[in-house]
Design a protein around this motif. Structure first.
Motif, PDB file in Angstrom:
ATOM      1  N   THR A 129      -9.778  43.271  16.028  1.00  0.00           N
ATOM      2  CA  THR A 129     -10.969  42.368  15.260  1.00  0.00           C
ATOM      3  C   THR A 129      -9.597  40.934  14.845  1.00  0.00           C
ATOM      4  O   THR A 129      -8.620  40.915  15.250  1.00  0.00           O
ATOM      5  CB  THR A 129     -10.859  43.375  14.348  1.00  0.00           C
ATOM      6  OG1 THR A 129      -9.925  43.766  13.687  1.00  0.00           O
ATOM      7  CG2 THR A 129     -11.384  44.960  14.485  1.00  0.00           C
ATOM      8  N   GLY A 130     -10.817  40.582  14.000  1.00  0.00           N
ATOM      9  CA  GLY A 130     -10.380  38.821  13.317  1.00  0.00           C
ATOM     10  C   GLY A 130      -8.478  39.461  12.347  1.00  0.00           C
ATOM     11  O   GLY A 130      -7.670  38.270  12.457  1.00  0.00           O
ATOM     12  N   SER A 131      -8.995  40.471  11.913  1.00  0.00           N
ATOM     13  CA  SER A 131      -8.077  40.910  10.691  1.00  0.00           C
ATOM     14  C   SER A 131      -7.151  40.707  11.560  1.00  0.00           C
ATOM     15  O   SER A 131      -5.070  40.351  11.376  1.00  0.00           O
ATOM     16  CB  SER A 131      -7.953  41.587   9.920  1.00  0.00           C
ATOM     17  OG  SER A 131      -7.931  42.718  10.633  1.00  0.00           O
ATOM     18  N   LYS A 132      -6.899  41.639  13.036  1.00  0.00           N
ATOM     19  CA  LYS A 132      -5.663  41.911  13.847  1.00  0.00           C
ATOM     20  C   LYS A 132      -5.176  40.687  14.282  1.00  0.00           C
ATOM     21  O   LYS A 132      -3.706  40.235  14.103  1.00  0.00           O
ATOM     22  CB  LYS A 132      -5.913  43.028  14.957  1.00  0.00           C
ATOM     23  CG  LYS A 132      -5.194  43.616  16.049  1.00  0.00           C
ATOM     24  CD  LYS A 132      -3.827  44.710  15.501  1.00  0.00           C
ATOM     25  CE  LYS A 132      -3.081  45.284  16.540  1.00  0.00           C
ATOM     26  NZ  LYS A 132      -2.083  45.098  16.199  1.00  0.00           N
ATOM     27  N   VAL A 133      -5.932  39.795  15.101  1.00  0.00           N
ATOM     28  CA  VAL A 133      -5.376  38.775  15.530  1.00  0.00           C
ATOM     29  C   VAL A 133      -4.949  37.568  14.340  1.00  0.00           C
ATOM     30  O   VAL A 133      -3.577  37.000  14.663  1.00  0.00           O
ATOM     31  CB  VAL A 133      -6.839  38.053  16.047  1.00  0.00           C
ATOM     32  CG1 VAL A 133      -6.265  35.904  16.969  1.00  0.00           C
ATOM     33  CG2 VAL A 133      -7.094  38.620  17.182  1.00  0.00           C
ATOM     34  N   ARG A 134      -5.763  37.317  12.952  1.00  0.00           N
ATOM     35  CA  ARG A 134      -4.818  36.942  11.885  1.00  0.00           C
ATOM     36  C   ARG A 134      -3.145  36.560  11.638  1.00  0.00           C
ATOM     37  O   ARG A 134      -2.324  36.548  11.619  1.00  0.00           O
ATOM     38  CB  ARG A 134      -5.249  36.870  11.322  1.00  0.00           C
ATOM     39  CG  ARG A 134      -6.717  35.442  11.826  1.00  0.00           C
ATOM     40  CD  ARG A 134      -8.018  35.512  10.172  1.00  0.00           C
ATOM     41  NE  ARG A 134      -8.656  36.417   9.586  1.00  0.00           N
ATOM     42  CZ  ARG A 134      -9.670  37.509   9.992  1.00  0.00           C
ATOM     43  NH1 ARG A 134      -9.896  36.613  11.176  1.00  0.00           N
ATOM     44  NH2 ARG A 134      -9.952  38.657   9.285  1.00  0.00           N
ATOM     45  N   ASN A 135      -3.077  38.354  11.757  1.00  0.00           N
ATOM     46  CA  ASN A 135      -1.892  39.167  11.398  1.00  0.00           C
ATOM     47  C   ASN A 135      -1.109  39.031  12.525  1.00  0.00           C
ATOM     48  O   ASN A 135       0.330  39.650  12.118  1.00  0.00           O
ATOM     49  CB  ASN A 135      -2.113  40.405  10.788  1.00  0.00           C
ATOM     50  CG  ASN A 135      -2.587  40.504   9.375  1.00  0.00           C
ATOM     51  OD1 ASN A 135      -2.915  39.301   8.730  1.00  0.00           O
ATOM     52  ND2 ASN A 135      -3.656  41.524   9.092  1.00  0.00           N
ATOM     53  N   ASP A 136      -1.317  38.828  13.445  1.00  0.00           N
ATOM     54  CA  ASP A 136      -0.711  39.269  14.016  1.00  0.00           C
ATOM     55  C   ASP A 136       0.059  37.310  15.170  1.00  0.00           C
ATOM     56  O   ASP A 136       0.480  37.345  16.136  1.00  0.00           O
ATOM     57  CB  ASP A 136      -0.829  39.909  15.377  1.00  0.00           C
ATOM     58  CG  ASP A 136      -0.784  40.800  15.545  1.00  0.00           C
ATOM     59  OD1 ASP A 136      -0.570  41.583  14.468  1.00  0.00           O
ATOM     60  OD2 ASP A 136      -1.231  41.769  16.710  1.00  0.00           O
ATOM     61  N   SER A 137      -0.687  37.107  14.166  1.00  0.00           N
ATOM     62  CA  SER A 137      -0.464  35.129  14.925  1.00  0.00           C
ATOM     63  C   SER A 137       0.777  34.547  14.327  1.00  0.00           C
ATOM     64  O   SER A 137       0.673  35.135  12.979  1.00  0.00           O
ATOM     65  CB  SER A 137      -1.785  34.469  14.364  1.00  0.00           C
ATOM     66  OG  SER A 137      -1.494  34.574  13.195  1.00  0.00           O
ATOM     67  N   PRO A 138       2.008  33.509  14.798  1.00  0.00           N
ATOM     68  CA  PRO A 138       3.109  33.033  14.313  1.00  0.00           C
ATOM     69  C   PRO A 138       2.594  32.649  13.349  1.00  0.00           C
ATOM     70  O   PRO A 138       1.568  31.985  13.006  1.00  0.00           O
ATOM     71  CB  PRO A 138       3.205  32.110  15.489  1.00  0.00           C
ATOM     72  CG  PRO A 138       2.642  32.715  16.832  1.00  0.00           C
ATOM     73  CD  PRO A 138       1.268  33.320  16.808  1.00  0.00           C
ATOM     74  N   GLY A 139       3.541  32.566  12.299  1.00  0.00           N
ATOM     75  CA  GLY A 139       3.480  32.148  10.800  1.00  0.00           C
ATOM     76  C   GLY A 139       2.692  33.257   9.848  1.00  0.00           C
ATOM     77  O   GLY A 139       2.862  33.016   8.447  1.00  0.00           O
ATOM     78  N   SER A 140       2.276  34.876  10.364  1.00  0.00           N
ATOM     79  CA  SER A 140       1.783  35.370   9.980  1.00  0.00           C
ATOM     80  C   SER A 140       2.496  36.144   9.080  1.00  0.00           C
ATOM     81  O   SER A 140       3.689  36.120   9.510  1.00  0.00           O
ATOM     82  CB  SER A 140       0.771  36.219  10.326  1.00  0.00           C
ATOM     83  OG  SER A 140       1.483  37.348  11.375  1.00  0.00           O
ATOM     84  N   CYS A 141       2.582  36.835   7.798  1.00  0.00           N
ATOM     85  CA  CYS A 141       2.988  37.285   6.618  1.00  0.00           C
ATOM     86  C   CYS A 141       3.684  38.769   6.708  1.00  0.00           C
ATOM     87  O   CYS A 141       3.779  39.194   5.675  1.00  0.00           O
ATOM     88  CB  CYS A 141       2.990  37.218   5.406  1.00  0.00           C
ATOM     89  SG  CYS A 141       3.193  34.985   4.915  1.00  0.00           S
ATOM     90  N   SER A 142       3.712  39.048   8.823  1.00  0.00           N
ATOM     91  CA  SER A 142       3.662  40.322   8.713  1.00  0.00           C
ATOM     92  C   SER A 142       5.434  40.784   9.097  1.00  0.00           C
ATOM     93  O   SER A 142       6.643  40.320   9.346  1.00  0.00           O
ATOM     94  CB  SER A 142       3.094  41.032  10.074  1.00  0.00           C
ATOM     95  OG  SER A 142       2.868  40.067  10.867  1.00  0.00           O
TER      96      SER A 142
END
Length: 142
Positions: A129-142
């Motif tokens: 899903t979009g939230s997974k893609v956004r959270n896994d992208s470089p620069g995300s705060c995970s």
């Protein structure tokens, strides 16, 4: 537009009616009717049911040896029933109907999942899903 559960159930009933009107289901109904009309098969089924009741009693009273004998007789009758061509056709038609139901279920599940992924801006190829893609992208705060 959002659908209500009642509207979805109504559509599901339409699909069920469509499935009930397929060649696979028609063949299943004919095969079942032929089995019910087959005296030999009916007698074997009646014998098997009687033996199964005895088996339950033997099991309840711990009569292992008698239970083993009865189970052997039940298995022999099951094999004899399975050898009847119409029974084989019935079992195949049952399998065909189950496969059709499974295909419909899988198609619905896949479509819902893909719609969720697409609606959230996700990645269909990765199944995320979009939230997974956004959270896994470089620069995300995970």
């Amino acid at each position: 537009m959002a659908y209500t559960k009642d509207e979805i159930i109504a559509k599901a009933r339409e699909v069920a009616d469509m499935i009930a009107d397929t060649e696979e289901v028609e063949f299943f109904k004919r095969a079942e009717a032929q089995i019910n009309e087959n005296q030999k098969v009916r007698e074997k089924i009646a014998s098997m049911k009687s033996l199964q009741k005895q088996a339950v009693n033997f099991q309840h009273y711990g009569k292992e040896r008698a239970l083993g004998l009865i189970e052997g007789k039940i298995q022999k009758i099951e094999e004899e029933i399975d050898e009847v061509p119409i029974v084989q056709e019935f079992k195949q038609s049952q399998s065909d109907v189950n496969a059709l139901l499974q295909m419909v279920s899988t198609a619905i599940a896949n479509r819902v999942t893909n719609n969720i992924i697409t609606a959230t801006g996700g990645d269909l190829l990765r199944g995320e899903t979009g939230s997974k893609v956004r959270n896994d992208s470089p620069g995300s705060c995970s």
